[in-house]
Design a protein around this motif. Structure first.
Motif, PDB file in Angstrom:
ATOM      1  N   ASP A 144       0.861  -1.189   0.000  1.00 33.51           N
ATOM      2  CA  ASP A 144       0.000   0.000   0.000  1.00 33.51           C
ATOM      3  C   ASP A 144       0.895   1.236   0.000  1.00 33.51           C
ATOM      4  O   ASP A 144       1.254   1.770   1.046  1.00 33.51           O
ATOM      5  CB  ASP A 144      -0.918  -0.015   1.226  1.00 33.51           C
ATOM      6  N   GLY A 197      -4.201  -1.306 -15.318  1.00 32.67           N
ATOM      7  CA  GLY A 197      -4.995  -1.628 -14.146  1.00 32.67           C
ATOM      8  C   GLY A 197      -4.596  -0.750 -12.971  1.00 32.67           C
ATOM      9  O   GLY A 197      -4.009   0.328 -13.131  1.00 32.67           O
ATOM     10  N   GLU A 198      -4.900  -1.215 -11.775  1.00 26.23           N
ATOM     11  CA  GLU A 198      -4.588  -0.472 -10.552  1.00 26.23           C
ATOM     12  C   GLU A 198      -3.078  -0.260 -10.434  1.00 26.23           C
ATOM     13  O   GLU A 198      -2.292  -1.183 -10.570  1.00 26.23           O
ATOM     14  CB  GLU A 198      -5.095  -1.250  -9.334  1.00 26.23           C
ATOM     15  N   ASP A 234       2.057   1.284 -13.817  1.00 21.54           N
ATOM     16  CA  ASP A 234       1.436   0.024 -14.202  1.00 21.54           C
ATOM     17  C   ASP A 234       2.350  -1.142 -13.800  1.00 21.54           C
ATOM     18  O   ASP A 234       3.454  -1.280 -14.334  1.00 21.54           O
ATOM     19  CB  ASP A 234       1.206   0.028 -15.717  1.00 21.54           C
ATOM     20  N   ARG A 284      -3.826 -10.098 -11.209  1.00 20.00           N
ATOM     21  CA  ARG A 284      -3.718  -9.195 -12.360  1.00 20.00           C
ATOM     22  C   ARG A 284      -4.068  -9.919 -13.661  1.00 20.00           C
ATOM     23  O   ARG A 284      -3.778 -11.105 -13.830  1.00 20.00           O
ATOM     24  CB  ARG A 284      -2.299  -8.647 -12.465  1.00 20.00           C
TER      25      ARG A 284
END
Length: 350
Positions: A144, A197-198, A234, A284
């Motif tokens: 995180d 994506g995230e 990414d 993913r």
């Protein structure tokens, strides 16, 4: 190494280490690594060894080789599942030398690029090493980074577009023209850009030459090194770089796979197996992974070409002088693009 061989004043480093409580008395320096980027030294002082990191000699490109940034990332990861050396001291430019630098703990491990430690050098051991290696990358991409105070480390929006816009400027003409075949490959990559994506915290240079293994069983990484290219973006770009620089027996080597020839040994899994393991941990979507590998090989070719041109003018590192290094990366880039084009497509993938 003698003081005359070092790009800093030995006395200033000795006084700094003493002031930081890291040892008193004479200091001895030993270069670590291949010397093509930041400079790393094992420093013996007062009965212990620490590791000193500093940028290469000038000229230093703007924004490159930021030692303060690298030390900050190591500090942010100190108690995560990503093993990193502990930062012991950081100095600003002018405090110890003319550039920022830092000192970290010395790890008792092995950087395995040609051979593995005897305890791991079996088919079973090689597989375990590869799994430990890719598991740490997956762990990095689940950190995180916002809670770790790294939200200002980069701009994830438009990450892939910037990769294709900014780096080619290094070798473009004054009017922005990019010579063949670089222009053709850039346009091909732009023409089938995937959706990111995230975002995640990226290492930027995650390969066997930048990780340290425990010399004993069980197979495990004890340190991930060289964070100068880290950022937010990414995560498949990071995974793709790792796979593109991972040597496999069936392919001709290029400049980066030659640096990690150990993975050609029996027992090391192929790229597809490593990607599947990563995907199982992170969840993913990996269907466009070949495109990301092509992107990373394209970027590497640009960087090698930039450095080759510097050597042609009498500057730079002679390591880059051979144009075959660039050619090999371009060949691998085209191969990855062909693999991506052969994948089944959907409107959400292209």
């Amino acid at each position: 190494m003698t003081g005359a061989e070092l790009p800093f004043e030995v006395g200033a480093v000795r006084r700094w280490l003493s002031a930081e409580g890291l040892g008193d008395g004479p200091v001895r320096f030993r270069r670590i690594g291949d010397g093509h980027s930041n400079l790393t030294y094992a420093v013996a002082v007062g009965g212990r060894t620490v590791v000193l990191r500093r940028p290469p000699p000038p000229p230093i490109p703007k924004g490159a080789h930021d030692m303060r940034r690298e030390a900050r990332i190591l500090q942010a990861l100190a108690d995560t599942a990503v093993p990193v050396p502990r930062v012991l001291a950081v100095a600003e430019a002018g405090e110890v030398m003319d550039v920022p630098c830092y000192v970290m703990e010395h790890l008792d491990g092995v950087v395995a690029t040609e051979t593995l430690p005897a305890a791991l050098d079996s088919a079973e051991g090689r597989g375990a090493v590869a799994h430990a290696f890719i598991d740490v990358l997956a762990a990095l991409h689940t950190v995180d980074w916002r809670r770790r105070g790294l939200a200002d480390l980069g701009r994830p929006d438009g990450f892939l577009e910037r990769q294709l816009d900014r780096l080619p400027r290094l070798i473009a003409d004054q009017d922005g023209t990019l010579a063949a075949p670089f222009d053709e490959l850039r346009d091909a990559l732009r023409g089938c850009l995937p959706m990111s994506g995230e975002p995640a915290l990226l290492h930027g240079d995650f390969r066997f030459g930048n990780v340290m293994l425990s010399p004993d069983r069980p197979a495990r990484l004890i340190g991930v090194l060289d964070w100068e290219l880290a950022g937010i973006g990414d995560p498949l770009a990071d995974l793709a770089y790792t796979l593109a620089t991972y040597a496999v027996p069936a392919e001709p080597p290029h400049a980066l796979t030659m640096m990690s020839a150990v993975t050609r040994g029996e027992g090391f899994p192929g790229r597809e197996a490593l990607a599947a393991r990563y995907g199982a941990v992170t969840g993913r979507e990996l269907s466009r992974l070949s495109w990301y590998q092509a992107l990373q090989l394209f970027k590497l070719a640009i960087l090698f070409e930039y450095n080759r041109r510097k050597t042609a003018t009498g500057h730079g590192d002679s390591y880059y002088a051979d144009p075959a290094l660039v050619d090999g990366l371009l060949v691998a880039c085209r191969r990855a693009l062909r693999e991506d084009a052969a994948q089944p497509t959907t409107s959400s993938q292209r």
